[in-house]
Design a protein around this motif. Sequence first.
Motif, mmCIF file in Angstrom:
data_model
loop_
_atom_site.group_PDB
_atom_site.id
_atom_site.type_symbol
_atom_site.label_atom_id
_atom_site.label_comp_id
_atom_site.label_asym_id
_atom_site.label_seq_id
_atom_site.Cartn_x
_atom_site.Cartn_y
_atom_site.Cartn_z
ATOM 1 N N LEU A 48 -7.080 2.399 -3.583
ATOM 2 C CA LEU A 48 -7.273 2.048 -2.176
ATOM 3 C C LEU A 48 -8.605 2.644 -1.718
ATOM 4 C CD1 LEU A 48 -5.757 0.571 0.104
ATOM 5 C CD2 LEU A 48 -4.852 2.787 0.811
ATOM 6 N N ALA A 65 -10.844 -3.385 -0.088
ATOM 7 C CA ALA A 65 -9.971 -3.013 -1.205
ATOM 8 C C ALA A 65 -9.507 -4.248 -1.969
ATOM 9 C CB ALA A 65 -8.777 -2.221 -0.686
ATOM 10 N N VAL A 109 0.859 -1.181 0.000
ATOM 11 C CA VAL A 109 0.000 0.000 0.000
ATOM 12 C C VAL A 109 0.892 1.227 0.000
ATOM 13 C CG1 VAL A 109 -1.748 1.323 1.235
ATOM 14 C CG2 VAL A 109 -1.866 -1.174 1.222
ATOM 15 N N LEU A 120 -3.285 0.187 -3.978
ATOM 16 C CA LEU A 120 -2.896 -1.121 -3.474
ATOM 17 C C LEU A 120 -2.303 -1.904 -4.637
ATOM 18 C CD1 LEU A 120 -4.881 -3.347 -1.048
ATOM 19 C CD2 LEU A 120 -4.056 -4.332 -3.172
#
Length: 289
Positions: A130, A138, A69, A112
């Motif tokens: 995200l 997500a 992330v 992500l």
Amino acid sequence: MKNSDTFQRFLFEDMGIRGELVRLDASWQAVLQRHTYPPNVSRQLGQALVAVTLLSGTIKFKGALIIQVQSRGPLHTLVVQATHRQTIRGLAHWHDPVPAGALSEVFGEGRLVLTIQNEGAEPYQGVVALEGQCLSAALENYFANSEQLATRLWLFADGQRAAGLFLQVLPAQAHADDDWTRLVTLADTVTEHEMLHLPFEDLLYRLYHEEKVRLFEAEPVVFRCSCSRQRIEDMLLALGKADVEAIIAEKGLVEVDCDFCNKRYQFDRVDIGALFSEEIKSTPSSTRH
């Protein structure tokens, strides 16, 4: 505790739907012991470690699966990795304070990234925005958009354990929408305490005692960092002799810390001299005879 540091698959017979369970104990504690994370950070990191372990069980590969992330918010970096050998590691970087709440509050605007590093092949990478209330949302969006597979995850983590449940429709297999809806509805009733403490057999019976479920053999999960002195040496060689010698001139030695396990690697002038001397020796001559 039963099912400590365990990954276990299960299958709903005649439905074309599979599931997985993960519980991390010592492996989760090994991650926490290497850095002091605030509760709101450790919760996200623990859930991510469970997620990457669950997702690694859905693909056939020899290498590593990485969830990363990247964002502009308080929790701006989160990286977790699982290998085909069920070894895991992870880390997080943040700016205080990190609030509790939806992804937009914890991470801010971000993305992500899922990467599959298959030995002997080019890495495969998938990216999704995200978005959602939590990390599981997500990841579910990723599967809906990129893989077109109905997928649900339930992720939990506290200061002692991390655990998760995964359901997914098997690719190219027939299933009834009513079956999928029923299984997901039942899974939505699972509590954090049950996920973190109930033996898997009891948990599945509690959720699905009216279904025909085949539970496969459990697999151990362990924390292991893949860093090594050789890998650091390769990194220094890639950096180049001039840059490395500049660091030596300024600081007297080169120090490299592994963010995942906190191990420190040190190289003095003699080490660096030998390193680049060996590089020269191993470089094939271009002279033709």
